[in-house]
Design a protein around this motif. Structure first.
Motif, short mmCIF file in Angstrom:
data_model
loop_
_atom_site.label_atom_id
_atom_site.label_comp_id
_atom_site.label_asym_id
_atom_site.label_seq_id
_atom_site.Cartn_x
_atom_site.Cartn_y
_atom_site.Cartn_z
N LEU A 14 17.89 -33.28 10.03
CA LEU A 14 18.85 -32.20 9.81
C LEU A 14 18.62 -31.05 10.78
N SER A 15 17.37 -30.64 10.97
CA SER A 15 17.10 -29.56 11.91
C SER A 15 15.65 -29.63 12.40
N VAL A 16 15.44 -29.12 13.61
CA VAL A 16 14.12 -29.02 14.21
C VAL A 16 14.01 -27.62 14.80
N GLY A 17 12.91 -26.93 14.54
CA GLY A 17 12.76 -25.58 15.08
C GLY A 17 11.37 -25.05 14.83
N PRO A 18 11.16 -23.80 15.20
CA PRO A 18 9.84 -23.18 14.96
C PRO A 18 9.67 -22.94 13.46
#
Length: 128
Positions: A62-66
């Motif tokens: 769904l999402s990748v981030g810091p």
């Protein structure tokens, strides 16, 4: 450090345990069973993680981030805990009586075995 949010489809506790075992070894893992979301924080490759999870269930990124910083909570004044009430002497005496009765009920008389030799009883059956 990365925070990866995955959508996983699982329906039983067994699959959930397999998912958690597959993802183990990162900084933090949180699973929301209601929304079927898995949040993984740490040094992890999202593509390899999803490929490993697809062996057990259907998984999508769904999402990748810091990683998000944890929210700081305001310090609440500490409430004093009420002191534990000590048992009354009458209750303590009653408890001791019950404990002694319990211990006496568990005591089993010791069994004594008597071994007879051939010398003492000449009619005893002996295999030579």
């Amino acid at each position: 450090m990365k925070q990866v949010v995955l959508k996983v489809n699982f329906h039983d506790e067994r699959t959930r345990k397999k998912i958690m075992k597959t993802v183990s070894g990162v900084d933090s893992i949180s699973m929301d069973s209601k929304d079927m979301k898995l949040t993984v924080t740490g040094e992890v490759d999202p593509v390899s993680l999803v490929s490993k999870l697809r062996k057990h269930c259907n998984a999508d990124i769904l999402s990748v981030g810091p990683p998000k910083a944890p929210e700081k909570k305001k310090e609440e004044p500490k409430k004093e805990e009420p002191k534990k009430q000590e048992p009354k002497k009458d209750d303590l005496a009653e408890f001791q009586k019950l404990w002694i009765a319990h211990q006496n009920a568990q005591m089993v008389p010791l069994q004594h075995y008597y071994v007879r030799s051939v010398d003492e009883d000449p009619n005893a059956c002996v295999i030579c």
